[in-house]
Design a protein around this motif. Structure first.
Motif, mmCIF file in Angstrom:
data_model
loop_
_atom_site.group_PDB
_atom_site.id
_atom_site.type_symbol
_atom_site.label_atom_id
_atom_site.label_comp_id
_atom_site.label_asym_id
_atom_site.label_seq_id
_atom_site.Cartn_x
_atom_site.Cartn_y
_atom_site.Cartn_z
ATOM 1 N N LEU A 52 -3.813 6.653 0.972
ATOM 2 C CA LEU A 52 -3.045 6.676 2.231
ATOM 3 C C LEU A 52 -3.109 8.071 2.847
ATOM 4 C CD1 LEU A 52 -1.119 5.250 4.192
ATOM 5 C CD2 LEU A 52 0.740 5.693 2.600
ATOM 6 N N LEU A 53 -2.897 9.084 2.003
ATOM 7 C CA LEU A 53 -2.957 10.484 2.440
ATOM 8 C C LEU A 53 -4.353 10.806 2.982
ATOM 9 C CD1 LEU A 53 -1.172 13.073 2.351
ATOM 10 C CD2 LEU A 53 -2.188 13.585 0.137
ATOM 11 N N TYR A 54 -5.369 10.308 2.268
ATOM 12 C CA TYR A 54 -6.774 10.495 2.674
ATOM 13 C C TYR A 54 -7.002 9.871 4.051
ATOM 14 C CZ TYR A 54 -11.880 10.590 1.753
ATOM 15 O OH TYR A 54 -13.228 10.824 1.789
ATOM 16 N N GLY A 55 -6.466 8.647 4.231
ATOM 17 C CA GLY A 55 -6.584 7.951 5.520
ATOM 18 C C GLY A 55 -5.885 8.704 6.636
ATOM 19 N N VAL A 56 -4.711 9.304 6.314
ATOM 20 C CA VAL A 56 -3.945 10.055 7.319
ATOM 21 C C VAL A 56 -4.723 11.312 7.732
ATOM 22 C CG1 VAL A 56 -1.845 11.429 7.697
ATOM 23 C CG2 VAL A 56 -1.674 9.158 6.642
ATOM 24 N N VAL A 57 -5.285 12.029 6.745
ATOM 25 C CA VAL A 57 -6.047 13.251 7.046
ATOM 26 C C VAL A 57 -7.262 12.921 7.920
ATOM 27 C CG1 VAL A 57 -7.422 15.135 6.048
ATOM 28 C CG2 VAL A 57 -5.287 14.455 4.945
ATOM 29 N N LEU A 58 -7.930 11.800 7.597
ATOM 30 C CA LEU A 58 -9.111 11.393 8.373
ATOM 31 C C LEU A 58 -8.749 10.658 9.657
ATOM 32 C CD1 LEU A 58 -11.439 9.982 5.522
ATOM 33 C CD2 LEU A 58 -11.446 12.293 6.470
ATOM 34 N N MET A 59 -7.420 10.335 9.799
ATOM 35 C CA MET A 59 -6.921 9.521 10.916
ATOM 36 C C MET A 59 -7.713 8.214 11.053
ATOM 37 S SD MET A 59 -4.135 10.411 12.047
ATOM 38 C CE MET A 59 -3.905 9.381 13.479
ATOM 39 N N ASP A 60 -7.935 7.583 9.896
ATOM 40 C CA ASP A 60 -8.673 6.317 9.840
ATOM 41 C C ASP A 60 -7.643 5.183 9.766
ATOM 42 O OD1 ASP A 60 -11.572 5.210 8.048
ATOM 43 O OD2 ASP A 60 -9.899 3.967 8.642
ATOM 44 N N TRP A 61 -7.401 4.532 10.911
ATOM 45 C CA TRP A 61 -6.321 3.548 10.986
ATOM 46 C C TRP A 61 -6.481 2.334 10.072
ATOM 47 C CZ3 TRP A 61 -1.543 4.244 12.236
ATOM 48 C CH2 TRP A 61 -1.220 5.342 13.036
ATOM 49 N N PRO A 62 -7.687 1.737 9.966
ATOM 50 C CA PRO A 62 -7.813 0.608 9.023
ATOM 51 C C PRO A 62 -7.429 1.023 7.598
ATOM 52 C CG PRO A 62 -9.731 0.723 10.440
ATOM 53 C CD PRO A 62 -8.945 1.958 10.709
ATOM 54 N N MET A 63 -7.829 2.240 7.190
ATOM 55 C CA MET A 63 -7.503 2.732 5.854
ATOM 56 C C MET A 63 -5.990 2.956 5.708
ATOM 57 S SD MET A 63 -9.060 6.059 3.877
ATOM 58 C CE MET A 63 -10.747 5.542 3.675
ATOM 59 N N ILE A 64 -5.372 3.492 6.764
ATOM 60 C CA ILE A 64 -3.920 3.730 6.733
ATOM 61 C C ILE A 64 -3.171 2.401 6.606
ATOM 62 C CG2 ILE A 64 -1.927 4.527 8.111
ATOM 63 C CD1 ILE A 64 -3.845 6.671 9.329
ATOM 64 N N ILE A 65 -3.527 1.425 7.455
ATOM 65 C CA ILE A 65 -2.818 0.138 7.463
ATOM 66 C C ILE A 65 -2.982 -0.587 6.123
ATOM 67 C CG2 ILE A 65 -2.746 -2.172 8.541
ATOM 68 C CD1 ILE A 65 -3.602 -0.640 11.196
ATOM 69 N N ALA A 66 -4.242 -0.666 5.630
ATOM 70 C CA ALA A 66 -4.499 -1.359 4.357
ATOM 71 C C ALA A 66 -3.703 -0.724 3.220
ATOM 72 C CB ALA A 66 -6.000 -1.325 4.038
ATOM 73 N N ASN A 67 -3.641 0.616 3.214
ATOM 74 C CA ASN A 67 -2.970 1.287 2.104
ATOM 75 C C ASN A 67 -1.453 1.281 2.215
ATOM 76 O OD1 ASN A 67 -5.003 2.200 0.097
ATOM 77 N ND2 ASN A 67 -5.936 3.003 1.949
ATOM 78 N N VAL A 68 -0.938 1.186 3.440
ATOM 79 C CA VAL A 68 0.522 1.039 3.592
ATOM 80 C C VAL A 68 0.942 -0.313 2.995
ATOM 81 C CG1 VAL A 68 2.359 0.589 5.294
ATOM 82 C CG2 VAL A 68 0.923 2.606 5.530
ATOM 83 N N ILE A 69 0.150 -1.365 3.290
ATOM 84 C CA ILE A 69 0.452 -2.707 2.749
ATOM 85 C C ILE A 69 0.380 -2.688 1.217
ATOM 86 C CG2 ILE A 69 -0.373 -5.105 2.617
ATOM 87 C CD1 ILE A 69 -1.449 -4.710 5.535
ATOM 88 N N THR A 70 -0.727 -2.170 0.686
ATOM 89 C CA THR A 70 -0.910 -2.150 -0.775
ATOM 90 C C THR A 70 0.171 -1.307 -1.446
ATOM 91 O OG1 THR A 70 -3.274 -2.172 -0.308
ATOM 92 C CG2 THR A 70 -2.635 -1.897 -2.597
ATOM 93 N N PHE A 71 0.486 -0.142 -0.850
ATOM 94 C CA PHE A 71 1.498 0.744 -1.438
ATOM 95 C C PHE A 71 2.858 0.042 -1.492
ATOM 96 C CE2 PHE A 71 4.785 4.039 -1.071
ATOM 97 C CZ PHE A 71 4.506 4.756 -2.232
ATOM 98 N N THR A 72 3.204 -0.668 -0.423
ATOM 99 C CA THR A 72 4.489 -1.373 -0.383
ATOM 100 C C THR A 72 4.560 -2.437 -1.476
ATOM 101 O OG1 THR A 72 4.510 -1.050 2.004
ATOM 102 C CG2 THR A 72 6.059 -2.677 1.132
ATOM 103 N N LEU A 73 3.501 -3.266 -1.579
ATOM 104 C CA LEU A 73 3.486 -4.352 -2.566
ATOM 105 C C LEU A 73 3.466 -3.815 -4.001
ATOM 106 C CD1 LEU A 73 0.957 -6.708 -0.733
ATOM 107 C CD2 LEU A 73 3.427 -7.075 -0.961
ATOM 108 N N ALA A 74 2.569 -2.849 -4.266
ATOM 109 C CA ALA A 74 2.485 -2.281 -5.620
ATOM 110 C C ALA A 74 3.772 -1.536 -5.961
ATOM 111 C CB ALA A 74 1.276 -1.354 -5.725
ATOM 112 N N GLY A 75 4.387 -0.902 -4.961
ATOM 113 C CA GLY A 75 5.651 -0.180 -5.168
ATOM 114 C C GLY A 75 6.791 -1.114 -5.565
#
Lengths: 95, 95
Positions: A52-75
Motif C-alpha cells: 500500500l505504501l509502495y502504491g502511495v509513493v508511486l501514486m498507482d491507484w489500482p495498486m492503492i485500491i487493491a491493497n486497501v481492500i486486501t489490508f482491510t480483509l486480512a486485518g
C-alpha cells in the motif's frame, strides 16, 4: 505488447485481493480461527501495508485500491485471530 | 526516485510471498484445515497462477520467483483443504 497481458494482471489482482473475502466472512460467521496461522496473518498484513505504501509513493491507484481492500480483509482476520489467541479463554469442545 | 522505494517493494514482496510458509507448516503438522476457507484458497491460488503467467509474459524474474514460491505454498494448503473437505470422513470430536 497487446492488451490481453494487462487483462491477466487485472484478473490476478482481483483474485488475490478478493480471495480474502470468503475467509473473512467465514471467521466472522463461525468465530473459529483455530487452524489459521497467526504468523501468516501477521507477516501477510504487514506485507500488504508495505504494498500500500509502495502504491502511495508511486501514486498507482489500482495498486492503492487493491491493497486497501486486501489490508482491510486480512486485518479483520488477524484481529479476530489475535483476539481468540490472547484474549479468549479456551473452551473444551464436548459432543 | 530514490532507491528506498524499491526496498519497500522488495520487503512487501518477501512478506506476502513467505507469509504462507507458517500456514503451510501448520496445516501439515496439525492436519487441521477446519477454519480455512476453501473459497479463499481456490481463488487465491488461481490469482497467484495469473500473477505467475503475467510475470512470465513480462519476463520479470523477481515476479516469477515470488509467485512460484507463493503458488507452491498456497497450493499445498489448498490440496490439504480439498482432501479434508471431500475425501476425509468427518470425525466427531470427543473429550
Amino acid at each position: 505488447m497487446s492488451d490481453y497481458v494487462f487483462y491477466i494482471g487485472y484478473v490476478a489482482a482481483a483474485c488475490t485481493s478478493m480471495s480474502f473475502l470468503p475467509q473473512a466472512i467465514k471467521v466472522i460467521k463461525t468465530n473459529d480461527t483455530e487452524s489459521l496461522s497467526i504468523g501468516m496473518y501477521s507477516v501477510f498484513t504487514f506485507g500488504v501495508l508495505c504494498w500500500l505504501l509502495y502504491g502511495v509513493v508511486l501514486m498507482d491507484w489500482p495498486m492503492i485500491i487493491a491493497n486497501v481492500i486486501t489490508f482491510t480483509l486480512a486485518g479483520i482476520i488477524l484481529a479476530l485471530k489475535v483476539k481468540h489467541t490472547f484474549f479468549t479463554k479456551k473452551i473444551t469442545k464436548t459432543p
